[in-house]
Structures are given as structure tokens and as C-alpha cells.
Scaffold this motif. Structure first.
Motif, PDB file in Angstrom:
ATOM      1  N   GLN A 228       0.837  -1.203   0.000  1.00 33.61           N
ATOM      2  CA  GLN A 228       0.000   0.000   0.000  1.00 33.61           C
ATOM      3  C   GLN A 228       0.865   1.243   0.000  1.00 33.61           C
ATOM      4  OE1 GLN A 228      -3.365  -0.205   2.627  1.00 33.61           O
ATOM      5  NE2 GLN A 228      -3.456   2.007   2.925  1.00 33.61           N
ATOM      6  N   HIS A 229       0.505   2.202  -0.860  1.00 35.88           N
ATOM      7  CA  HIS A 229       1.144   3.509  -0.861  1.00 35.88           C
ATOM      8  C   HIS A 229       0.083   4.543  -0.537  1.00 35.88           C
ATOM      9  CE1 HIS A 229       2.755   7.266  -2.699  1.00 35.88           C
ATOM     10  NE2 HIS A 229       3.819   6.853  -2.045  1.00 35.88           N
ATOM     11  N   THR A 230       0.322   5.299   0.532  1.00 26.15           N
ATOM     12  CA  THR A 230      -0.681   6.235   1.035  1.00 26.15           C
ATOM     13  C   THR A 230      -0.174   7.661   0.931  1.00 26.15           C
ATOM     14  OG1 THR A 230      -1.495   4.568   2.594  1.00 26.15           O
ATOM     15  CG2 THR A 230      -2.080   6.861   3.027  1.00 26.15           C
ATOM     16  N   ALA A 232      -1.046  11.714   1.890  1.00 30.12           N
ATOM     17  CA  ALA A 232      -1.845  12.520   2.797  1.00 30.12           C
ATOM     18  C   ALA A 232      -2.801  13.418   2.030  1.00 30.12           C
ATOM     19  CB  ALA A 232      -0.932  13.366   3.681  1.00 30.12           C
ATOM     20  N   HIS A 233      -2.423  13.783   0.801  1.00 29.07           N
ATOM     21  CA  HIS A 233      -3.173  14.780   0.033  1.00 29.07           C
ATOM     22  C   HIS A 233      -3.238  14.345  -1.426  1.00 29.07           C
ATOM     23  CE1 HIS A 233      -4.722  18.768  -0.954  1.00 29.07           C
ATOM     24  NE2 HIS A 233      -3.838  18.847  -1.930  1.00 29.07           N
ATOM     25  N   GLY A 234      -4.370  14.562  -2.043  1.00 28.49           N
ATOM     26  CA  GLY A 234      -4.505  14.212  -3.455  1.00 28.49           C
ATOM     27  C   GLY A 234      -5.927  13.909  -3.865  1.00 28.49           C
ATOM     28  N   GLY A 235      -6.769  13.529  -2.897  1.00 29.53           N
ATOM     29  CA  GLY A 235      -8.173  13.304  -3.185  1.00 29.53           C
ATOM     30  C   GLY A 235      -8.465  11.997  -3.885  1.00 29.53           C
ATOM     31  N   HIS A 236      -9.721  11.845  -4.275  1.00 28.74           N
ATOM     32  CA  HIS A 236     -10.183  10.609  -4.889  1.00 28.74           C
ATOM     33  C   HIS A 236      -9.443  10.324  -6.197  1.00 28.74           C
ATOM     34  CE1 HIS A 236     -12.889   7.306  -5.564  1.00 28.74           C
ATOM     35  NE2 HIS A 236     -13.355   7.820  -6.687  1.00 28.74           N
ATOM     36  N   ALA A 237      -9.115  11.371  -6.941  1.00 31.11           N
ATOM     37  CA  ALA A 237      -8.404  11.219  -8.214  1.00 31.11           C
ATOM     38  C   ALA A 237      -6.945  11.626  -8.053  1.00 31.11           C
ATOM     39  CB  ALA A 237      -9.079  12.035  -9.304  1.00 31.11           C
ATOM     40  N   HIS A 238      -6.257  11.064  -7.058  1.00 31.56           N
ATOM     41  CA  HIS A 238      -4.896  11.525  -6.795  1.00 31.56           C
ATOM     42  C   HIS A 238      -3.901  11.128  -7.879  1.00 31.56           C
ATOM     43  CE1 HIS A 238      -4.844   7.497  -4.816  1.00 31.56           C
ATOM     44  NE2 HIS A 238      -3.611   7.459  -5.267  1.00 31.56           N
ATOM     45  N   ASN A 239      -4.253  10.163  -8.744  1.00 32.44           N
ATOM     46  CA  ASN A 239      -3.374   9.899  -9.879  1.00 32.44           C
ATOM     47  C   ASN A 239      -3.415  11.046 -10.884  1.00 32.44           C
ATOM     48  OD1 ASN A 239      -6.104   8.705 -10.413  1.00 32.44           O
ATOM     49  ND2 ASN A 239      -5.230   8.431 -12.458  1.00 32.44           N
ATOM     50  N   VAL A 240      -4.416  11.926 -10.765  1.00 29.99           N
ATOM     51  CA  VAL A 240      -4.490  13.148 -11.571  1.00 29.99           C
ATOM     52  C   VAL A 240      -3.806  14.296 -10.848  1.00 29.99           C
ATOM     53  CG1 VAL A 240      -6.043  14.854 -12.602  1.00 29.99           C
ATOM     54  CG2 VAL A 240      -6.616  12.419 -12.707  1.00 29.99           C
ATOM     55  N   LEU A 245       4.104  11.856  -8.702  1.00 29.25           N
ATOM     56  CA  LEU A 245       4.398  10.954  -7.588  1.00 29.25           C
ATOM     57  C   LEU A 245       3.732   9.597  -7.807  1.00 29.25           C
ATOM     58  CD1 LEU A 245       5.503  10.267  -4.816  1.00 29.25           C
ATOM     59  CD2 LEU A 245       3.547  11.473  -3.797  1.00 29.25           C
ATOM     60  N   PHE A 246       2.478   9.615  -8.233  1.00 27.84           N
ATOM     61  CA  PHE A 246       1.786   8.356  -8.493  1.00 27.84           C
ATOM     62  C   PHE A 246       2.524   7.538  -9.549  1.00 27.84           C
ATOM     63  CE2 PHE A 246      -1.060   5.871 -11.154  1.00 27.84           C
ATOM     64  CZ  PHE A 246      -1.646   5.037 -10.223  1.00 27.84           C
ATOM     65  N   ASN A 247       2.941   8.179 -10.631  1.00 33.04           N
ATOM     66  CA  ASN A 247       3.622   7.460 -11.709  1.00 33.04           C
ATOM     67  C   ASN A 247       4.931   6.845 -11.238  1.00 33.04           C
ATOM     68  OD1 ASN A 247       1.549   8.238 -13.400  1.00 33.04           O
ATOM     69  ND2 ASN A 247       2.705   9.876 -14.395  1.00 33.04           N
ATOM     70  N   GLU A 248       5.634   7.543 -10.389  1.00 28.89           N
ATOM     71  CA  GLU A 248       6.892   7.017  -9.851  1.00 28.89           C
ATOM     72  C   GLU A 248       6.639   5.729  -9.067  1.00 28.89           C
ATOM     73  OE1 GLU A 248      10.480   8.342  -6.751  1.00 28.89           O
ATOM     74  OE2 GLU A 248       8.970   9.797  -7.393  1.00 28.89           O
ATOM     75  N   VAL A 249       5.636   5.757  -8.215  1.00 31.07           N
ATOM     76  CA  VAL A 249       5.307   4.562  -7.425  1.00 31.07           C
ATOM     77  C   VAL A 249       4.796   3.453  -8.340  1.00 31.07           C
ATOM     78  CG1 VAL A 249       3.774   3.663  -5.622  1.00 31.07           C
ATOM     79  CG2 VAL A 249       4.828   5.934  -5.365  1.00 31.07           C
ATOM     80  N   LEU A 250       3.963   3.797  -9.286  1.00 26.43           N
ATOM     81  CA  LEU A 250       3.403   2.807 -10.215  1.00 26.43           C
ATOM     82  C   LEU A 250       4.501   2.099 -10.998  1.00 26.43           C
ATOM     83  CD1 LEU A 250       1.099   1.511 -11.887  1.00 26.43           C
ATOM     84  CD2 LEU A 250       1.168   3.558 -13.338  1.00 26.43           C
ATOM     85  N   GLY A 252       7.644   1.849 -10.302  1.00 25.74           N
ATOM     86  CA  GLY A 252       8.470   1.047  -9.402  1.00 25.74           C
ATOM     87  C   GLY A 252       7.823  -0.295  -9.103  1.00 25.74           C
ATOM     88  N   PHE A 253       6.503  -0.270  -8.901  1.00 29.99           N
ATOM     89  CA  PHE A 253       5.769  -1.512  -8.642  1.00 29.99           C
ATOM     90  C   PHE A 253       5.787  -2.418  -9.867  1.00 29.99           C
ATOM     91  CE2 PHE A 253       1.669  -3.737  -9.116  1.00 29.99           C
ATOM     92  CZ  PHE A 253       1.776  -4.640  -8.051  1.00 29.99           C
ATOM     93  N   LEU A 254       5.472  -1.890 -11.020  1.00 32.43           N
ATOM     94  CA  LEU A 254       5.445  -2.713 -12.234  1.00 32.43           C
ATOM     95  C   LEU A 254       6.832  -3.268 -12.559  1.00 32.43           C
ATOM     96  CD1 LEU A 254       3.107  -0.590 -14.551  1.00 32.43           C
ATOM     97  CD2 LEU A 254       2.541  -2.663 -13.288  1.00 32.43           C
ATOM     98  N   GLY A 255       7.852  -2.500 -12.276  1.00 30.27           N
ATOM     99  CA  GLY A 255       9.201  -2.953 -12.538  1.00 30.27           C
ATOM    100  C   GLY A 255       9.617  -4.130 -11.678  1.00 30.27           C
ATOM    101  N   ARG A 256       8.990  -4.269 -10.522  1.00 30.51           N
ATOM    102  CA  ARG A 256       9.287  -5.380  -9.638  1.00 30.51           C
ATOM    103  C   ARG A 256       8.510  -6.641 -10.014  1.00 30.51           C
ATOM    104  NH1 ARG A 256       8.959  -1.190  -5.907  1.00 30.51           N
ATOM    105  NH2 ARG A 256       6.889  -1.781  -5.189  1.00 30.51           N
TER     106      ARG A 256
END
Length: 256
Positions: A228-230, A232-240, A245-250, A252-256
Motif C-alpha cells: 500500500q502507498h498512502t 496525505a493529500h490528493g483526493g479521490h483522483a490523486h493519480n491526476v 508521484l503516483f507514476n513514480e510509485v506505479l 516502481g511496482f510494475l518494474g518489480r
């Protein structure tokens, strides 16, 4: 259904499934990053929305939506994909992983849930009341309140207004929205989460005004090995709102 490919002709496939709006255009902040990382990206407009205006079947459910995805993958010759779903799209991913586990290489669930909760139910009741008693314009005008933090929406007022105008111009109709909201409100796979064995990333924002972040906590407990990646701020559409930041985490996850 309408679908669009992005990126190289070869490489791992990432399928993007949007939330209640259902449109492929929701993922504009993720597609370039995924393509740059070498992924083949498949985005689509869900049945009854956007450019996929087919009539919805009786008793429309999340299971119908998952079946649509499997048929889409089969039609495109894709046997396995990384599935990324936002809210309702995440429910579709959960259903697909339960029914067609071989089709799912990994799951990324953005502000999703496994079972109904009273707060989200209240939000959906309020939105349907606007739709039924005031009209489509009021329903669409309220959408950013549930999607975005107030500070972000105020700072990006022109963008938000353009989204509202587009959503109103392409509104799928009250009957379709009732069917889609009813489908997500009936969804409950809490007792089946232990059957999901694919690598899973839960991306959640604590200030989501529509879906309590504790719903992702419950998914993490129920799905073995889920990470889980949480925010504090970003709302329901935090990938927008927090796309970088979301893309970096995404990635990293897919690369693993």
C-alpha cells in the motif's frame, strides 16, 4: 467497445480501467509515463460511456464489466495484462482477478474497495438526488467536489471547468448512471479476497472525500502480499492531482 493502444507493438500490456466516468481519457497523466517505460497501454471507454454507447444489460453488475474486459483482451489477442483501475475500475480488476486469474499479471487499485460502506453510499445517494431532481448539469457540476481536493480544484479552475463541460456534453444519460452506480453499490467481494494471489498495489489518498482510505486498509489485510502507498493529500483522483508521484510509485511496482 471503443479502445485505443499506446506505445510499442511489443512489450508487457497495461490495461487502464477508469472509475464511474468510464472514459479512457481519464488516464492522460499516466499514458505517456507508461509508454516511455516501454509498456503497451490499452485504454477503453466502458460500456455505456464515452464512445462505447451500447445499451447496458438488465441487472448490470461489476461482473458484466469484468466480462467486457475479458472479451476486450481476447479480441485484441492479449492473454495477460497488468490491470490498473481507479475506484469502480478497481472493482472491475478485483472481479477479473477472481474470475480470470490467468489474465491478470498484477493489480493496481486506486482508492478502491471490497464492500459497501455507509459514507460512500451517502455520497452516491446525494449525487443521484441531484441527477433526478435537479438534472444532469447539477450532477456533473458536483463531480469535482468528490474527485479533487478543494485547494487543487481552485488552483486548476479552468481545467476543472473544461472537464465539467466535456462531461456534460458527453453525459450518457440518467438511466445509465443509475445502472452503473447501482452496480458498484452492490459489489461485495470481502469474503473472497484471500483467493486473489497476484501482486497487488493499493494506492490511496487519506483526504479522499468519496471513499474512506480505510477501505484500502481492508484490501491490504485481505489480499496476501498486497503493498500500500498512502498519500496525505490528493483526493479521490490523486493519480491526476499528484500524477508525477503516483507514476513514480506505479512504475516502481510494475518494474518489480
Amino acid at each position: 467497445m471503443y479502445r485505443e493502444w499506446h506505445g510499442p507493438e511489443q512489450g508487457p500490456v497495461v490495461l487502464l480501467s477508469s472509475g464511474l466516468g468510464g472514459a479512457a481519457g481519464y488516464w492522460a497523466g499516466q499514458i505517456p509515463a507508461l509508454v516511455a517505460a516501454g509498456y503497451r497501454v490499452l485504454a477503453y471507454d466502458q460500456r455505456g460511456t464515452g464512445r462505447s454507447r451500447e445499451a447496458l444489460p438488465a441487472g448490470y453488475s461489476i461482473a458484466h464489466m469484468a466480462m467486457d474486459v475479458k472479451q476486450l483482451l481476447d479480441a485484441e489477442g492479449v492473454s495477460r495484462c497488468h490491470f490498473i483501475g481507479h475506484a469502480l475500475g478497481g472493482l472491475v480488476g478485483l472481479q477479473l482477478a477472481l474470475e480470470q486469474p490467468r489474465a491478470v499479471a498484477s493489480l493496481v487499485l486506486i482508492n478502491a474497495w471490497a464492500a459497501p460502506n455507509p459514507h460512500s453510499a451517502r455520497c452516491f445517494e446525494a449525487r443521484l438526488a441531484l441527477l433526478d431532481h435537479v438534472g444532469a448539469k447539477a450532477y456533473v457540476e458536483a463531480q469535482p467536489i468528490f474527485l479533487y481536493p478543494a485547494s487543487w480544484a481552485a488552483a486548476h479552475a479552468e481545467r476543472v471547468q473544461a472537464e465539467v463541460d466535456h462531461a456534460l456534453a458527453h453525459f450518457p444519460g440518467a438511466e445509465t448512471m443509475h445502472a452503473r452506480i447501482n452496480a458498484l453499490r452492490q459489489f461485495d467481494v470481502a469474503a473472497q479476497l484471500g483467493r486473489i494471489e497476484v501482486p497487488t498495489l493499493l494506492s490511496v489518498a487519506k483526504d479522499d472525500a468519496l471513499v474512506p482510505y480505510t477501505c484500502s486498509d481492508r484490501l491490504r489485510v485481505g489480499i496476501a502480499g498486497a503493498v500500500q502507498h498512502t498519500l496525505a493529500h490528493g483526493g479521490h483522483a490523486h493519480n491526476v492531482t499528484e500524477a508525477e508521484l503516483f507514476n513514480e510509485v506505479l512504475l516502481g511496482f510494475l518494474g518489480r
